[in-house]
Structures are given as structure tokens and as C-alpha cells.
Design a protein around this motif. Structure first.
Motif, PDB file in Angstrom:
ATOM      1  N   GLU A 134      16.106  15.747 -52.060  1.00  0.00           N
ATOM      2  CA  GLU A 134      17.388  15.328 -52.628  1.00  0.00           C
ATOM      3  C   GLU A 134      18.213  16.535 -53.071  1.00  0.00           C
ATOM      4  OE1 GLU A 134      19.039  12.601 -56.250  1.00  0.00           O
ATOM      5  OE2 GLU A 134      16.913  12.443 -55.744  1.00  0.00           O
ATOM      6  N   ASP A 135      19.472  16.523 -52.692  1.00  0.00           N
ATOM      7  CA  ASP A 135      20.345  17.629 -53.047  1.00  0.00           C
ATOM      8  C   ASP A 135      20.822  17.447 -54.481  1.00  0.00           C
ATOM      9  OD1 ASP A 135      22.117  19.671 -53.233  1.00  0.00           O
ATOM     10  OD2 ASP A 135      23.529  18.925 -51.735  1.00  0.00           O
ATOM     11  N   ASN A 136      20.276  18.273 -55.396  1.00  0.00           N
ATOM     12  CA  ASN A 136      20.692  18.138 -56.792  1.00  0.00           C
ATOM     13  C   ASN A 136      21.715  19.209 -57.180  1.00  0.00           C
ATOM     14  OD1 ASN A 136      19.106  20.384 -56.839  1.00  0.00           O
ATOM     15  ND2 ASN A 136      17.517  19.544 -58.175  1.00  0.00           N
ATOM     16  N   GLY A 137      22.281  19.822 -56.152  1.00  0.00           N
ATOM     17  CA  GLY A 137      23.317  20.808 -56.417  1.00  0.00           C
ATOM     18  C   GLY A 137      22.791  22.173 -56.818  1.00  0.00           C
ATOM     19  N   LYS A 138      21.448  22.289 -56.854  1.00  0.00           N
ATOM     20  CA  LYS A 138      20.866  23.581 -57.233  1.00  0.00           C
ATOM     21  C   LYS A 138      20.181  24.204 -56.022  1.00  0.00           C
ATOM     22  CE  LYS A 138      19.935  22.392 -62.048  1.00  0.00           C
ATOM     23  NZ  LYS A 138      18.891  22.018 -63.003  1.00  0.00           N
ATOM     24  N   GLU A 139      19.877  25.468 -56.143  1.00  0.00           N
ATOM     25  CA  GLU A 139      19.191  26.160 -55.049  1.00  0.00           C
ATOM     26  C   GLU A 139      17.747  25.659 -54.917  1.00  0.00           C
ATOM     27  OE1 GLU A 139      18.692  28.841 -58.687  1.00  0.00           O
ATOM     28  OE2 GLU A 139      20.213  27.522 -57.868  1.00  0.00           O
ATOM     29  N   ILE A 140      17.187  25.792 -53.722  1.00  0.00           N
ATOM     30  CA  ILE A 140      15.795  25.402 -53.508  1.00  0.00           C
ATOM     31  C   ILE A 140      14.932  26.661 -53.711  1.00  0.00           C
ATOM     32  CG2 ILE A 140      14.146  24.293 -51.930  1.00  0.00           C
ATOM     33  CD1 ILE A 140      16.632  23.386 -50.271  1.00  0.00           C
ATOM     34  N   PRO A 141      14.044  26.650 -54.710  1.00  0.00           N
ATOM     35  CA  PRO A 141      13.270  27.874 -54.966  1.00  0.00           C
ATOM     36  C   PRO A 141      12.294  28.206 -53.829  1.00  0.00           C
ATOM     37  CG  PRO A 141      12.874  26.197 -56.652  1.00  0.00           C
ATOM     38  CD  PRO A 141      13.672  25.561 -55.596  1.00  0.00           C
ATOM     39  N   GLN A 142      11.974  29.475 -53.725  1.00  0.00           N
ATOM     40  CA  GLN A 142      11.074  29.959 -52.683  1.00  0.00           C
ATOM     41  C   GLN A 142      10.263  31.100 -53.287  1.00  0.00           C
ATOM     42  OE1 GLN A 142      13.179  31.763 -49.331  1.00  0.00           O
ATOM     43  NE2 GLN A 142      11.826  30.693 -47.918  1.00  0.00           N
ATOM     44  N   THR A 143       8.970  31.165 -52.952  1.00  0.00           N
ATOM     45  CA  THR A 143       8.167  32.264 -53.501  1.00  0.00           C
ATOM     46  C   THR A 143       8.554  33.570 -52.806  1.00  0.00           C
ATOM     47  OG1 THR A 143       6.424  32.021 -51.864  1.00  0.00           O
ATOM     48  CG2 THR A 143       6.185  30.713 -53.878  1.00  0.00           C
ATOM     49  N   ILE A 144       8.204  34.667 -53.447  1.00  0.00           N
ATOM     50  CA  ILE A 144       8.522  35.974 -52.851  1.00  0.00           C
ATOM     51  C   ILE A 144       7.828  36.112 -51.508  1.00  0.00           C
ATOM     52  CG2 ILE A 144       8.177  38.477 -53.152  1.00  0.00           C
ATOM     53  CD1 ILE A 144       8.603  37.987 -56.188  1.00  0.00           C
ATOM     54  N   GLU A 145       6.586  35.617 -51.416  1.00  0.00           N
ATOM     55  CA  GLU A 145       5.818  35.714 -50.164  1.00  0.00           C
ATOM     56  C   GLU A 145       6.502  34.919 -49.047  1.00  0.00           C
ATOM     57  OE1 GLU A 145       4.275  34.794 -53.130  1.00  0.00           O
ATOM     58  OE2 GLU A 145       3.601  36.854 -53.492  1.00  0.00           O
ATOM     59  N   ASP A 146       6.976  33.715 -49.402  1.00  0.00           N
ATOM     60  CA  ASP A 146       7.660  32.899 -48.394  1.00  0.00           C
ATOM     61  C   ASP A 146       8.965  33.550 -47.954  1.00  0.00           C
ATOM     62  OD1 ASP A 146       5.790  30.924 -48.092  1.00  0.00           O
ATOM     63  OD2 ASP A 146       6.628  29.634 -49.665  1.00  0.00           O
ATOM     64  N   ARG A 147       9.655  34.146 -48.900  1.00  0.00           N
ATOM     65  CA  ARG A 147      10.904  34.826 -48.561  1.00  0.00           C
ATOM     66  C   ARG A 147      10.633  36.022 -47.639  1.00  0.00           C
ATOM     67  NH1 ARG A 147      13.570  37.602 -46.821  1.00  0.00           N
ATOM     68  NH2 ARG A 147      15.623  38.453 -47.268  1.00  0.00           N
ATOM     69  N   ASP A 148       9.513  36.707 -47.881  1.00  0.00           N
ATOM     70  CA  ASP A 148       9.158  37.871 -47.059  1.00  0.00           C
ATOM     71  C   ASP A 148       8.979  37.505 -45.583  1.00  0.00           C
ATOM     72  OD1 ASP A 148       9.310  39.571 -49.156  1.00  0.00           O
ATOM     73  OD2 ASP A 148       7.146  39.737 -49.505  1.00  0.00           O
ATOM     74  N   LYS A 149       8.598  36.241 -45.344  1.00  0.00           N
ATOM     75  CA  LYS A 149       8.372  35.807 -43.958  1.00  0.00           C
ATOM     76  C   LYS A 149       9.659  35.827 -43.129  1.00  0.00           C
ATOM     77  CE  LYS A 149       4.464  32.844 -45.066  1.00  0.00           C
ATOM     78  NZ  LYS A 149       4.124  31.477 -45.480  1.00  0.00           N
ATOM     79  N   SER A 192      10.136  28.225 -45.642  1.00  0.00           N
ATOM     80  CA  SER A 192       9.382  27.255 -46.443  1.00  0.00           C
ATOM     81  C   SER A 192      10.259  26.123 -46.971  1.00  0.00           C
ATOM     82  CB  SER A 192       8.700  27.969 -47.614  1.00  0.00           C
ATOM     83  OG  SER A 192       9.691  28.533 -48.450  1.00  0.00           O
ATOM     84  N   ARG A 193      11.565  26.324 -47.022  1.00  0.00           N
ATOM     85  CA  ARG A 193      12.462  25.300 -47.574  1.00  0.00           C
ATOM     86  C   ARG A 193      12.873  24.274 -46.526  1.00  0.00           C
ATOM     87  NH1 ARG A 193      16.820  29.577 -49.257  1.00  0.00           N
ATOM     88  NH2 ARG A 193      16.205  30.197 -47.171  1.00  0.00           N
ATOM     89  N   ASP A 194      12.629  24.603 -45.253  1.00  0.00           N
ATOM     90  CA  ASP A 194      13.044  23.706 -44.169  1.00  0.00           C
ATOM     91  C   ASP A 194      11.981  22.633 -43.947  1.00  0.00           C
ATOM     92  OD1 ASP A 194      15.221  23.965 -41.717  1.00  0.00           O
ATOM     93  OD2 ASP A 194      13.372  22.957 -41.121  1.00  0.00           O
ATOM     94  N   THR A 195      12.409  21.375 -43.870  1.00  0.00           N
ATOM     95  CA  THR A 195      11.427  20.291 -43.704  1.00  0.00           C
ATOM     96  C   THR A 195      11.448  19.694 -42.291  1.00  0.00           C
ATOM     97  OG1 THR A 195      13.033  18.741 -44.611  1.00  0.00           O
ATOM     98  CG2 THR A 195      11.411  19.647 -46.158  1.00  0.00           C
ATOM     99  N   ALA A 196      12.226  20.308 -41.398  1.00  0.00           N
ATOM    100  CA  ALA A 196      12.339  19.746 -40.037  1.00  0.00           C
ATOM    101  C   ALA A 196      11.506  20.536 -39.023  1.00  0.00           C
ATOM    102  CB  ALA A 196      13.792  19.723 -39.617  1.00  0.00           C
ATOM    103  N   ARG A 197      10.442  21.173 -39.511  1.00  0.00           N
ATOM    104  CA  ARG A 197       9.640  22.051 -38.663  1.00  0.00           C
ATOM    105  C   ARG A 197       9.147  21.336 -37.397  1.00  0.00           C
ATOM    106  NH1 ARG A 197       4.070  23.709 -38.874  1.00  0.00           N
ATOM    107  NH2 ARG A 197       3.868  25.896 -38.308  1.00  0.00           N
ATOM    108  N   GLU A 198       8.588  20.142 -37.582  1.00  0.00           N
ATOM    109  CA  GLU A 198       8.018  19.417 -36.435  1.00  0.00           C
ATOM    110  C   GLU A 198       9.097  19.022 -35.430  1.00  0.00           C
ATOM    111  OE1 GLU A 198       4.730  19.075 -35.652  1.00  0.00           O
ATOM    112  OE2 GLU A 198       4.520  20.433 -37.362  1.00  0.00           O
ATOM    113  N   GLU A 199      10.238  18.539 -35.925  1.00  0.00           N
ATOM    114  CA  GLU A 199      11.321  18.172 -35.006  1.00  0.00           C
ATOM    115  C   GLU A 199      11.825  19.394 -34.246  1.00  0.00           C
ATOM    116  OE1 GLU A 199      12.959  16.143 -38.645  1.00  0.00           O
ATOM    117  OE2 GLU A 199      10.879  16.697 -38.271  1.00  0.00           O
TER     118      GLU A 199
END
Lengths: 245, 123
Positions: A134-149, A192-199
Motif C-alpha cells: 500500500e502506498d502510504n506516501g512514504k519511501e519504501i525502506p531498503q537495507t544497505i546490503e539490498d541497496r548495494d545489489k 528488494s522493493r519490487d514485488t513483480a519479480r516473478e512476472e
């Protein structure tokens, strides 16, 4: 206007691909000699501007002139690259500089190519974050490790040098997505924030979209940003195979 | 309106050694496809009877047949070596520009070496 002392000048023999759709003539190579400073290593784009001073009808795209906008991709002495960040010392051989448009794409005029095919393939991979949260108007957090990818993936400026250096893209520009689009496909698949990986993977699972890449690495050798689309493509291939097993 | 031109003169576009290796892989595949059948006939002939075996050895002694056999073996060796390289790359190795380049050079070098050894045996 800056003037250069005569003894500091050398003459560069340029050969530039010319095509004017209104002339009805076939493309040809125009020979132009330009005076370049001996003591400075200027860029290919600078040399093109010097040629344009002699013949203002020479057409090419350029904007930021520092390798960020990606508009001056061209074939320089047989190798794709950005004119603005390619120094003459790197490419000029026997005092000759041949400049042609990016290979495999329709030429609009001189060094300007029609990028529609390239952009169409980019659109196909849906180059934006897809999230079912759900879009709550805030950023979607991501760990430093996930961002490094995402390092080595997000930096692409879509100049088109890689895809237009790829034989698989030359022969199947409508079916094979090309290294640029596939690098971006992997950028979103591994986010890591994307949920459409399988599609996203479903969309790539055919004989052409990804598997036309035979790993010849022309893309890696020309990328002006030093990125590695071959590696990203291999990762996508591995994901697709793992899913199928 | 006429179709716009496309610049795609392969003689004017640089091809890194990994690209050359890939083209050779395809050329060798076509060569193998064309040459495999006649040599399979010779093998079948040799296995059928003593007379057939003698005929096969006679054929294999002919200059032209030896030349084609050498070409077939060069193609097979190169195709095999290059295929192994591709398999290794599929497992995620040699995907940097440097390793891709040197693995391609290594494939070509080893293929030449093994081809020479086999060709010496044949002739």
C-alpha cells in the motif's frame, strides 16, 4: 575567440558519415581536415565541433558534454562510445578518425539515429518499481546490503552504445531485448522493493528475449560507464533455469 | 519515402576476440554439419566387412579425404573447446571483460594446439 599558435597545431584527418534524407543521395564518408592543439588531448566531440565549424551542415546529437546525458553515442574508429568522454589519444590511429552513426539503427541524418527500436525494448521491461504494498506516501525502506545489489546496474544512461554493438540485437532488434534493456530488467528484478519479480521473469522466458545473448561481451567492451550487461544477463539466465528445474 | 539507411558494415566495426571466438564457434558448427555425414558413411563402410574396411582405408589415404578429415577435426576440437567455455560462462564464471577476453584467446590457442597434434597423427 581563442587562437592557437601555429607551432602547437597538428592536423587530424577526419572522415565523417554523411546522409541527408532530403538530398536523395546515398550515405557517403566526408573527409575533413581539422586543426587540433598538439599539447592538449581533446575529446572526439570537440573534434566534431571543429569539423562543424568548417561545414555547419554536419549533424549530431549532444547535450551535457560530460558523459551523463548519453546523447552522443557514435561509432568511433569502429568502436561505439560517447564522443564527449572519448579522448582522441584513445582512438586515433595513424592520425585518422572515422566517425559513423551507431550500427544497426536507421539513420535520420548524418550521425543521428532513430532510437525507437532501442526505446521500445526498454519500455517492454517496465523500467519502474512495481510494488503491491500500500502506498502510504512514504519511501519504501531498503537495507544497505539490498541497496548495494543495485550498484553497477542503476548507473546506465541509455546511450545505446551496448545494444548497437551487439550482433544479436542487430539481427533481432524486435525480439531480443538487447543488453541495455536487460541490464535494467535485472536492476528491477534484483531490487528488494519490487514485488513483480516473478512476472518480470515470466516475461523474459522465451527463446529470444534473453537467450539470444551468446556472451560475446561486445556490450561490456563498449560501455562508456564501465558496466557489465553480460553479467546481468547471465544472472537472469541462471534465475530462469533455476525456476524451471 | 525510401527506407532510411542503416550503418552495418561489419568490416568497419571492431570485433573483440570474444566475438571472433563466437563467430568461429558457428562456422565450425556449419563445417561439422557438412562434413560429418560423408565420414559417417566411411565409418559404416569400414565396420560392415573386411572388404569395406579395406575400401575405407583406401579412401582415408586419399589427399582430399585427409584434408577434409583434418578440417572436420579442427572444427570438432574448436567447437568442443568453445562449448566448454560457454558452459563455464553459463555457470557464472569468466563474465568480466578481462576473463572473457583471455578465455577466448585460451580457447583458440588450445584448439590450434590440439588440432596440430591430431593433424600430425593423420598425415
Amino acid at each position: 575567440m581563442n587562437t592557437i599558435a601555429v607551432e602547437q597545431i597538428s592536423t587530424l584527418k577526419m572522415s565523417i558519415y554523411r546522409y541527408d534524407p532530403d538530398s536523395g543521395k546515398k550515405p557517403y564518408m566526408q573527409e575533413i581536415n581539422v586543426d587540433i592543439p598538439k599539447d592538449k588531448d581533446i575529446m572526439v566531440l570537440d573534434a566534431l565541433h571543429l569539423a562543424k565549424e568548417q561545414d555547419p551542415s554536419i549533424s549530431f546529437r549532444r547535450s551535457c558534454r560530460e558523459g551523463v546525458c548519453g546523447s552522443d553515442g557514435m561509432n568511433i574508429n569502429g568502436k561505439n562510445g560517447l564522443g564527449c568522454i572519448t579522448p582522441l589519444s584513445e582512438v586515433v590511429k595513424k592520425n585518422k578518425l572515422e566517425i559513423r552513426p551507431l550500427p544497426g539503427l536507421p539513420v535520420v541524418k548524418d550521425l543521428i539515429v532513430d532510437m525507437t527500436q532501442f526505446v521500445d525494448q526498454y519500455k517492454k521491461i517496465r523500467p519502474y518499481l512495481i510494488s503491491d504494498k500500500e502506498d502510504n506516501g512514504k519511501e519504501i525502506p531498503q537495507t544497505i546490503e539490498d541497496r548495494d545489489k543495485l550498484d553497477g546496474l542503476y548507473e546506465c544512461i541509455l546511450c545505446g552504445c551496448c545494444s548497437t554493438a551487439c550482433p544479436s540485437f542487430w539481427w533481432n532488434p524486435d525480439k531480443f531485448l538487447g543488453p541495455a534493456a536487460l541490464l535494467q530488467a535485472y536492476r528491477f528484478i534484483s531490487d528488494s522493493r519490487d514485488t513483480a519479480r516473478e512476472e518480470r521473469l515470466d516475461q523474459l522466458e522465451d527463446a529470444f528475449s534473453v537467450f539470444r545473448c551468446h556472451g560475446i561481451m561486445n556490450c561490456v567492451s563498449v560501455c562508456p560507464k564501465g558496466l557489465n550487461p553480460t553479467k546481468a544477463i547471465n544472472e537472469i539466465k541462471k534465475m530462469l533455469v533455476k525456476r524451471a528445474l | 519515402m525510401s527506407r532510411p539507411p542503416i550503418f552495418l558494415n561489419l568490416l568497419k566495426i571492431q570485433l573483440p576476440v570474444a566475438g571472433l571466438s563466437s563467430i568461429l564457434h558457428r562456422i565450425s558448427a556449419v563445417g561439422i554439419f557438412l562434413l560429418f555425414l560423408p565420414f559417417t558413411f566411411i565409418l559404416v563402410l569400414a565396420l560392415n566387412s573386411e572388404d569395406g574396411f579395406n575400401k575405407a582405408t583406401f579412401f582415408l589415404d586419399l589427399f582430399l579425404v585427409k584434408t577434409f578429415l583434418s578440417l572436420l577435426l579442427i572444427g570438432l576440437i574448436y567447437h568442443f573447446m568453445s562449448g566448454i567455455r560457454h558452459l563455464i560462462m553459463d555457470f557464472g564464471y569468466w563474465s568480466t571483460l578481462r576473463s572473457g577476453k583471455y578465455s577466448a584467446i585460451g580457447t583458440i590457442f588450445l584448439s590450434i594446439l590440439f588440432s596440430l597434434i591430431l593433424i600430425i597423427q593423420i598425415w
